[in-house]
Scaffold this motif. Structure first.
Motif, PDB file in Angstrom:
ATOM      1  N   LEU B 112      30.707 -31.988  38.279  1.00  0.00           N
ATOM      2  CA  LEU B 112      31.928 -31.181  38.136  1.00  0.00           C
ATOM      3  C   LEU B 112      32.415 -30.584  39.444  1.00  0.00           C
ATOM      4  CD1 LEU B 112      31.771 -29.118  34.828  1.00  0.00           C
ATOM      5  CD2 LEU B 112      33.468 -30.807  35.499  1.00  0.00           C
ATOM      6  N   HIS B 113      31.483 -30.368  40.406  1.00  0.00           N
ATOM      7  CA  HIS B 113      31.904 -29.612  41.575  1.00  0.00           C
ATOM      8  C   HIS B 113      32.564 -30.446  42.663  1.00  0.00           C
ATOM      9  CE1 HIS B 113      27.828 -30.843  42.839  1.00  0.00           C
ATOM     10  NE2 HIS B 113      28.372 -30.885  44.031  1.00  0.00           N
ATOM     11  N   TYR B 114      32.716 -31.762  42.455  1.00  0.00           N
ATOM     12  CA  TYR B 114      33.398 -32.556  43.477  1.00  0.00           C
ATOM     13  C   TYR B 114      34.898 -32.315  43.412  1.00  0.00           C
ATOM     14  CZ  TYR B 114      29.080 -34.960  44.461  1.00  0.00           C
ATOM     15  OH  TYR B 114      27.801 -35.232  44.832  1.00  0.00           O
ATOM     16  N   GLU B 115      35.489 -32.199  44.595  1.00  0.00           N
ATOM     17  CA  GLU B 115      36.924 -31.934  44.640  1.00  0.00           C
ATOM     18  C   GLU B 115      37.725 -33.097  44.086  1.00  0.00           C
ATOM     19  OE1 GLU B 115      39.341 -30.118  48.152  1.00  0.00           O
ATOM     20  OE2 GLU B 115      37.205 -30.036  48.621  1.00  0.00           O
ATOM     21  N   GLU B 116      38.850 -32.773  43.501  1.00  0.00           N
ATOM     22  CA  GLU B 116      39.728 -33.783  42.921  1.00  0.00           C
ATOM     23  C   GLU B 116      40.091 -34.847  43.948  1.00  0.00           C
ATOM     24  OE1 GLU B 116      43.578 -33.721  40.094  1.00  0.00           O
ATOM     25  OE2 GLU B 116      43.255 -31.969  41.345  1.00  0.00           O
ATOM     26  N   LYS B 117      40.170 -36.087  43.507  1.00  0.00           N
ATOM     27  CA  LYS B 117      40.605 -37.216  44.335  1.00  0.00           C
ATOM     28  C   LYS B 117      39.623 -37.604  45.432  1.00  0.00           C
ATOM     29  CE  LYS B 117      45.190 -37.064  42.996  1.00  0.00           C
ATOM     30  NZ  LYS B 117      46.384 -37.834  43.115  1.00  0.00           N
ATOM     31  N   THR B 118      38.409 -37.038  45.445  1.00  0.00           N
ATOM     32  CA  THR B 118      37.394 -37.547  46.357  1.00  0.00           C
ATOM     33  C   THR B 118      36.631 -38.650  45.644  1.00  0.00           C
ATOM     34  OG1 THR B 118      35.755 -35.964  45.589  1.00  0.00           O
ATOM     35  CG2 THR B 118      37.099 -35.308  47.464  1.00  0.00           C
ATOM     36  N   SER B 119      35.875 -39.399  46.421  1.00  0.00           N
ATOM     37  CA  SER B 119      35.054 -40.453  45.836  1.00  0.00           C
ATOM     38  C   SER B 119      34.024 -39.856  44.873  1.00  0.00           C
ATOM     39  CB  SER B 119      34.335 -41.221  46.943  1.00  0.00           C
ATOM     40  OG  SER B 119      35.268 -41.785  47.816  1.00  0.00           O
ATOM     41  N   SER B 193      29.113 -48.596  51.627  1.00  0.00           N
ATOM     42  CA  SER B 193      29.036 -47.378  50.809  1.00  0.00           C
ATOM     43  C   SER B 193      30.099 -46.391  51.267  1.00  0.00           C
ATOM     44  CB  SER B 193      27.654 -46.746  50.931  1.00  0.00           C
ATOM     45  OG  SER B 193      27.465 -46.265  52.246  1.00  0.00           O
ATOM     46  N   VAL B 194      30.337 -45.378  50.461  1.00  0.00           N
ATOM     47  CA  VAL B 194      31.377 -44.394  50.775  1.00  0.00           C
ATOM     48  C   VAL B 194      30.778 -42.987  50.652  1.00  0.00           C
ATOM     49  CG1 VAL B 194      32.270 -44.280  48.406  1.00  0.00           C
ATOM     50  CG2 VAL B 194      33.790 -43.775  50.291  1.00  0.00           C
ATOM     51  N   PRO B 195      31.079 -42.078  51.595  1.00  0.00           N
ATOM     52  CA  PRO B 195      30.598 -40.701  51.465  1.00  0.00           C
ATOM     53  C   PRO B 195      31.313 -39.997  50.305  1.00  0.00           C
ATOM     54  CG  PRO B 195      31.352 -41.180  53.714  1.00  0.00           C
ATOM     55  CD  PRO B 195      31.819 -42.283  52.851  1.00  0.00           C
ATOM     56  N   ALA B 196      30.606 -39.071  49.635  1.00  0.00           N
ATOM     57  CA  ALA B 196      31.140 -38.438  48.430  1.00  0.00           C
ATOM     58  C   ALA B 196      32.422 -37.659  48.701  1.00  0.00           C
ATOM     59  CB  ALA B 196      30.084 -37.515  47.822  1.00  0.00           C
ATOM     60  N   GLY B 197      32.571 -37.124  49.920  1.00  0.00           N
ATOM     61  CA  GLY B 197      33.736 -36.304  50.205  1.00  0.00           C
ATOM     62  C   GLY B 197      34.970 -37.103  50.598  1.00  0.00           C
ATOM     63  N   GLU B 198      34.790 -38.403  50.795  1.00  0.00           N
ATOM     64  CA  GLU B 198      35.876 -39.273  51.248  1.00  0.00           C
ATOM     65  C   GLU B 198      36.942 -39.427  50.160  1.00  0.00           C
ATOM     66  OE1 GLU B 198      35.497 -40.940  54.346  1.00  0.00           O
ATOM     67  OE2 GLU B 198      37.510 -41.809  54.157  1.00  0.00           O
ATOM     68  N   ASP B 199      38.185 -39.569  50.567  1.00  0.00           N
ATOM     69  CA  ASP B 199      39.312 -39.745  49.647  1.00  0.00           C
ATOM     70  C   ASP B 199      39.100 -40.967  48.751  1.00  0.00           C
ATOM     71  OD1 ASP B 199      42.121 -40.616  48.837  1.00  0.00           O
ATOM     72  OD2 ASP B 199      42.495 -38.694  49.808  1.00  0.00           O
ATOM     73  N   GLN B 200      39.500 -40.837  47.467  1.00  0.00           N
ATOM     74  CA  GLN B 200      39.326 -41.965  46.548  1.00  0.00           C
ATOM     75  C   GLN B 200      40.115 -43.195  46.988  1.00  0.00           C
ATOM     76  OE1 GLN B 200      40.649 -40.759  42.661  1.00  0.00           O
ATOM     77  NE2 GLN B 200      42.751 -40.455  43.258  1.00  0.00           N
ATOM     78  N   SER B 202      40.301 -44.357  50.008  1.00  0.00           N
ATOM     79  CA  SER B 202      39.451 -45.147  50.904  1.00  0.00           C
ATOM     80  C   SER B 202      38.493 -46.001  50.092  1.00  0.00           C
ATOM     81  CB  SER B 202      38.620 -44.249  51.814  1.00  0.00           C
ATOM     82  OG  SER B 202      39.390 -43.245  52.372  1.00  0.00           O
ATOM     83  N   ALA B 203      37.929 -45.384  49.042  1.00  0.00           N
ATOM     84  CA  ALA B 203      37.012 -46.138  48.190  1.00  0.00           C
ATOM     85  C   ALA B 203      37.731 -47.332  47.581  1.00  0.00           C
ATOM     86  CB  ALA B 203      36.448 -45.241  47.093  1.00  0.00           C
ATOM     87  N   VAL B 320      58.303 -47.899  54.875  1.00  0.00           N
ATOM     88  CA  VAL B 320      57.391 -48.707  55.682  1.00  0.00           C
ATOM     89  C   VAL B 320      56.276 -47.834  56.253  1.00  0.00           C
ATOM     90  CG1 VAL B 320      57.177 -50.100  57.763  1.00  0.00           C
ATOM     91  CG2 VAL B 320      59.121 -50.429  56.237  1.00  0.00           C
ATOM     92  N   ALA B 321      56.653 -46.650  56.759  1.00  0.00           N
ATOM     93  CA  ALA B 321      55.648 -45.774  57.354  1.00  0.00           C
ATOM     94  C   ALA B 321      54.665 -45.250  56.309  1.00  0.00           C
ATOM     95  CB  ALA B 321      56.332 -44.612  58.068  1.00  0.00           C
ATOM     96  N   VAL B 322      55.174 -44.832  55.158  1.00  0.00           N
ATOM     97  CA  VAL B 322      54.296 -44.278  54.119  1.00  0.00           C
ATOM     98  C   VAL B 322      53.311 -45.333  53.632  1.00  0.00           C
ATOM     99  CG1 VAL B 322      54.219 -43.423  51.748  1.00  0.00           C
ATOM    100  CG2 VAL B 322      55.846 -42.457  53.356  1.00  0.00           C
ATOM    101  N   ARG B 323      53.801 -46.554  53.387  1.00  0.00           N
ATOM    102  CA  ARG B 323      52.896 -47.609  52.929  1.00  0.00           C
ATOM    103  C   ARG B 323      51.896 -47.978  54.014  1.00  0.00           C
ATOM    104  NH1 ARG B 323      51.644 -47.458  48.190  1.00  0.00           N
ATOM    105  NH2 ARG B 323      50.700 -49.485  48.295  1.00  0.00           N
ATOM    106  N   GLY B 324      52.359 -47.970  55.254  1.00  0.00           N
ATOM    107  CA  GLY B 324      51.458 -48.278  56.359  1.00  0.00           C
ATOM    108  C   GLY B 324      50.321 -47.275  56.424  1.00  0.00           C
ATOM    109  N   ILE B 325      50.653 -46.007  56.238  1.00  0.00           N
ATOM    110  CA  ILE B 325      49.622 -44.970  56.249  1.00  0.00           C
ATOM    111  C   ILE B 325      48.713 -45.121  55.035  1.00  0.00           C
ATOM    112  CG2 ILE B 325      49.214 -42.497  56.060  1.00  0.00           C
ATOM    113  CD1 ILE B 325      51.891 -42.129  57.630  1.00  0.00           C
ATOM    114  N   ALA B 326      49.314 -45.344  53.877  1.00  0.00           N
ATOM    115  CA  ALA B 326      48.535 -45.417  52.633  1.00  0.00           C
ATOM    116  C   ALA B 326      47.555 -46.579  52.654  1.00  0.00           C
ATOM    117  CB  ALA B 326      49.470 -45.535  51.430  1.00  0.00           C
ATOM    118  N   THR B 327      47.977 -47.713  53.185  1.00  0.00           N
ATOM    119  CA  THR B 327      47.081 -48.864  53.184  1.00  0.00           C
ATOM    120  C   THR B 327      46.178 -48.865  54.413  1.00  0.00           C
ATOM    121  OG1 THR B 327      48.789 -50.184  54.246  1.00  0.00           O
ATOM    122  CG2 THR B 327      48.650 -50.324  51.855  1.00  0.00           C
ATOM    123  N   GLY B 328      46.271 -47.789  55.202  1.00  0.00           N
ATOM    124  CA  GLY B 328      45.353 -47.649  56.331  1.00  0.00           C
ATOM    125  C   GLY B 328      45.650 -48.586  57.475  1.00  0.00           C
TER     126      GLY B 328
END
Lengths: 435, 435
Positions: B112-119, B193-200, B202-203, B320-328
């Motif tokens: 329960l204690h993991y922040e929203e939208k993290t892995s 693997s992905v760290p627990a605090g990483e944004d979902q 990225s996962a 274009v910029a937003v998608r570029g950022i979103a897809t990393g």
């Protein structure tokens, strides 16, 4: 090229995940890539190829020996090889198939004729099928034999003697069953399947809703043709969402960040020029009200405000409608309901914004009638623009056109025109009060 | 309620796929749902619950007996139960955990204690782990035992004595290995693997790139905490794309098609009112040029065209910029390159549109200097607006604000203002030529 160096390269490179191999491979110069071809077998290159994006693969294929390229294609996962061939010219495809071994060439040919974006076009025929009369032991042995070639072995599909799909059994169920039970006892006959001609978006929705790792593709007589695996579906979900997004912004086919300015301009200019002509239409419309404008120059001040609000609300309504259609939440029956709701939404937002703007203009310019004119125009504009924003995509959907083509800027320009007509029409009609 | 009827209902209902069960369940009246609770066990209801959308579950939980609800939550897949509890009020969560059996309550509390939208927030702890010193036979037996509770058994994670993640082995590899081999011989130590605090997000990108069915989540010391399964990632991909899309259209949180007009208006009005005030700013800007406008009323005609073009090109660059950022695809190094490219794109599109409009106005109105004024304004506007459209999201990303918040209409209004300044600024400066 001494042997030790080659061994060293192979050891390091093959240790990596194929995705990372592909990332490294694609960044090398042509000269180094030519060397890599001599170090790796077609089998090993196939894994790299499965992880290279389609846009990049064309130029790579042409730089290598055709026979080596054909061998790679033959070794690749069938669905990925078909994707690549589908992106090539017809005569290139024919020449690759001609020099490929007959078995692979035939498997590929079977898949090549499915139309783009249908479920058939993303399926693979490399999957495991068993007969319902087998025992679990027989099924497991069959599975072990097929495992090296199959895309997935986690779902095994059960067919009857006429190749009809009659059930599905997960590897999980096989593992926890006794070896002498029959497949027919363990399998589930609650099968979710998709017809080969169905849009890939429907397949994606099914897999997402039912949480499947693989989805069987059938013909209209329920013969099992192939399966779609979840890794391909993740790409479909991403792709379709990106597509809707780029269309909302009027960028035909989203530029990748690394594209040059020329390419980017080439993709955006067609839209901008269409919108420029639509904008000229708006200009010529206002031109017709030149007389009104000459009398009350103050009217011009509020043109961008009214046109802007029309565009904004239209884009909102458009986005809601397009997503509603894409996620399948709107069926035939729901359309009238959507329109009724949008009319209501337009009325509420129109009333709020209209009253607000009347008050502001009255306080700011001390012009009550001008304020009222702008307020009523905004109200009517919001109602009509909101309706137009949802009506147009719904109509396009009905006419079997992809509603996402009605991009934001397009709807915005249409709504600009509507709003100018309303504003100047009212201003001309009530000129006496304004003067 | 005779027994035969209950048996009949159970037979029919439980035959369906849980997703279909949920679809049917959710459409029933409260009265019928209350009956269904008495027909089904918490275990059976849990499967239904896993397929109901979060928005609908709140009201359903409150209508049932708290103890029955707690039992259902305890029986559900852990990550789904946590999702539900995360959507409830704090005191509701506490009361459900209090009446739940201790084991389930503890498992849930850990997540329960993991922040929203993290892995960490989308992972489950119901997975299979084995030690590297086990034989394949031991691993398989362990797997059979754990199978009923685990979210997936298709990837088995290998840990050392200190619970560090050291390898992964697929059920496919287990199946085709000899029973007396060791896990350490068969496992792959090439672990993603992905760290627990990483944004979902990225996962999601990792699973999509590496074509994984499950992704291990670790803490900063590489201890294995849980796994993310592909069914949850499909939802994340869809969700994040929808979110970007709705923000581009300035709809906070996409309305579902079935929402009423009031709800829809409530979601869109805040945006519209902000945009209204920004629009007033544009109006007051034009007001400052009233003198210029009085002299050449014809200028007003082209206001929507210029403002519209600024908005359109800005939205394109933004998307274009937003998608570029979103897809990393854009990392720190790439940002200057993006801006340079956008400047180039703005220059090319600006030149094309500028020349085109000059010619059109000259032919149409026989006004060469007015045409030139509009043409040069459009050119400058497109350059500045294209740059602004990509600069603003990039800056927001740098400041750790979600760039998608810079919605299309917002950028459009900013660019409206820029374009009006350019247009009227130039018109005022070159008034002599125009008159």
């Amino acid at each position: 090229l001494d042997n030790e160096e080659i061994d060293h390269f192979r050891a390091e490179f093959l240790e990596l995940h194929p995705y990372d191999q592909a990332q490294i491979f694609i960044e090398q110069s042509k000269k180094i890539r030519m060397q890599i071809y001599t170090y790796l077998s077609p089998d090993e290159m196939a894994e790299v190829f499965e992880n290279i994006e389609l846009d990049d693969i064309d130029s790579i294929l042409t730089e290598m020996e055709p026979r080596f390229a054909a061998d790679i294609l033959a070794e690749m996962a069938l669905d990925d090889a078909v994707d690549i061939l589908n992106s090539l010219e017809q005569n290139e495809v024919a020449s690759f198939l001609a020099i490929m071994n007959a078995k692979s060439a035939n498997e590929i040919k079977d898949l090549l004729h499915y139309e783009e974006k249908t479920s058939g076009s993303i399926m693979t025929t490399e999957f495991v099928r068993v007969k319902s009369s087998m025992t679990i032991r027989e099924a497991l042995n069959h599975l072990r034999k097929e495992a090296p070639d199959a895309e997935t072995i986690y779902y095994v599909y059960v067919i009857d003697d006429d190749k009809h799909l009659v059930g599905v059994i997960s590897l999980r169920d096989i593992i926890i069953s006794e070896e002498d039970w029959y497949v027919s006892d363990v399998m589930s006959d609650r099968i979710v399947s998709v017809p080969a001609g169905e849009d890939q978006e429907s397949a994606a929705k099914m897999m997402r809703d039912y949480d499947l790792l693989a989805l069987p593709v059938v013909d209209f007589q329920n013969h099992l043709l192939g399966i779609i695996t979840v890794d391909d579906i993740m790409d479909v979900i991403q792709e379709e969402a990106s597509e809707d997004y780029s269309k909302l912004a009027a960028v035909s086919d989203m530029d990748k960040v690394d594209t040059g300015a020329w390419m980017a301009a080439k993709k955006r200019l067609p839209w901008l020029i269409i919108l420029l002509f639509l904008g000229m239409l708006t200009a010529s419309l206002i031109g017709r009200f030149e007389e009104t404008l000459d009398k009350v120059a103050l009217l011009a001040i509020f043109i961008p405000l009214i046109a802007g609000m029309a565009g904004n609300t239209g884009t909102q309504a458009l986005a809601v409608a397009v997503r509603g259609i894409a996620t399948g939440e709107s069926d035939q029956e729901g359309k009238l309901k959507i329109l009724a709701r949008e009319a209501g939404t337009g009325l509420i937002t129109g009333l709020c914004c209209g009253v607000l703007i009347t008050v502001i203009i009255y306080l700011w310019k001390d012009e009550f009638y001008l304020g009222l004119l702008v307020g009523i125009s905004i109200m009517l504009t919001l109602i009509v623009a909101t309706l137009a924003g949802s009506l147009i995509p719904l109509l396009m959907h009905k006419m079997k056109v992809d509603p996402a083509v009605a991009s934001g800027p397009f709807i915005t320009t249409i709504n600009d025109i509507i709003s100018i007509l309303i504003y100047f029409g009212m201003a001309t009609a009530f000129m006496d009060v304004l003067l």
